[in-house]
Design an enzyme around this catalytic site. Structure first.
Site, PDB file in Angstrom:
ATOM      1  N   GLY A   2       8.214  -3.729   1.163  1.00 44.17           N
ATOM      2  CA  GLY A   2       8.394  -3.868   2.368  1.00 44.17           C
ATOM      3  C   GLY A   2       8.068  -2.243   2.413  1.00 44.17           C
ATOM      4  O   GLY A   2       7.739  -1.373   2.139  1.00 44.17           O
ATOM      5  N   CYS A   3       8.744  -1.856   3.725  1.00 43.25           N
ATOM      6  CA  CYS A   3       8.734  -0.499   4.186  1.00 43.25           C
ATOM      7  C   CYS A   3       9.317   0.505   3.212  1.00 43.25           C
ATOM      8  O   CYS A   3      10.601   0.674   3.059  1.00 43.25           O
ATOM      9  CB  CYS A   3       9.458  -0.584   6.243  1.00 43.25           C
ATOM     10  SG  CYS A   3       8.980   1.290   6.533  1.00 43.25           S
TER      11      CYS A   3
END
Length: 304
Positions: free
Chosen positions: A138-139
């Site tokens: 993810g981020c």
């Protein structure tokens, strides 16, 4: 350095081959560095070596810049030579799926000498306690905030892995049209924190069952991926994945990719320590903070 024997000249200078299962290093497993017999340039670390049951020493990686590939005269194979002196080593093969790296350097034992780790000039690198781990889930703002809190982690850098240098910038990666994943590179002291613990934190910090997304962050740049730096890490990752499956830790199949590490490109400076520098930003409050709080609760005993 001793002069080459007649047989060593045959292999190293005339591109000959020793008979299978006769070489000194076929079943060799000591810790150290394999060097060129002719010029003594370091070629392979012991952690690059694996048992391929092919009759010759096999390696799935090399010291960067130490080995040169040359199209073989037969038009079918690829020869490998010492980048320093051009001495013949053997051949390289790909696509056999013998290790996660999916490559096999098939090397004649007589083309090499072996130096115990204490005697090697580059052995200090192997003895250093600081190791690298590279994760994407993810981020990278989330992972950076989580891993930075662990005791034993010396540095966490957000960046990109999996693609080319010219595409390693936030705007291009966010398009989803590069091969890059948003990742963090973790520098950790292996005397304080082991790789298995980092894996436990990684799998707890995101949903490894969602393909190319984490929550509202959608795209291949947000995929769950582990870039392994050596065979030891690859074995630990595969063992962790097998355990997750056997214990049915998640309701759905884990889709985390396991990829051989190639290059890491640090992200732009504005992403450095993003959560610490922007705690009131809406994404940090709504996405990053809940993940940090969750992992903090699970691994309270590991925090600095």
């Amino acid at each position: 350095m001793k002069p080459l024997t007649e047989f060593e000249r045959y292999v190293i200078e005339q591109k000959g081959t020793e008979r299978p299962f006769t070489g000194e290093y076929v079943d060799h497993n000591a810790k150290g560095v394999y060097c060129c017999r002719r010029c003594e340039a370091p070629l392979y670390l012991s952690e690059h070596k694996f048992q391929a049951h092919c009759g010759w020493p096999a390696f799935d990686n090399e010291i960067k810049g130490a080995v040169t590939r040359v199209p073989d005269a037969d038009g079918h194979r690829t020869e490998i030579v010492c980048a320093e002196c051009g001495g013949h080593l053997g051949h390289v093969f790909e696509g056999e799926m013998l290790t996660p790296a999916n490559v096999r350097h098939c090397v004649n034992s007589v083309s090499m000498t072996f130096k115990e780790i204490e005697a090697s000039e580059i052995g200090n690198e192997a003895k250093q306690s600081t190791k690298l781990a590279t994760f994407g889930g993810g981020c990278f703002w989330c992972l950076e905030a989580i891993f930075s809190r662990l005791d034993g982690v010396e540095k966490v850098t957000s960046g990109y892995s999996g693609g080319s240098a010219e595409d390693a910038n936030y705007e291009k990666v966010c398009s989803g049209n590069t091969h890059h994943a948003e990742v963090v590179q973790v520098e950790f002291d292996a005397t304080k924190l082991d790789y298995q613990t980092l894996l436990a934190v990684f799998f707890s910090s995101h949903d490894p069952t969602t393909l190319n997304r984490q929550g509202n962050d959608v795209g291949p740049q947000y995929r769950s991926v582990i870039f392994v730096h050596d065979q030891v890490q690859a074995d630990l990752v595969n063992a962790a994945l097998a355990e997750l499956e056997s214990k049915q830790v998640f309701n759905n199949p884990v889709v985390t990719q396991v990829v051989k590490f190639d290059e890491f490109y640090a992200a732009e400076l504005k992403h450095e320590n993003y959560y610490a520098n922007n705690p009131q930003q809406s994404y940090c409050q709504m996405v990053v903070k809940p993940k940090v709080d969750k992992v903090t609760e699970l691994f309270q005993h590991l925090l600095k």
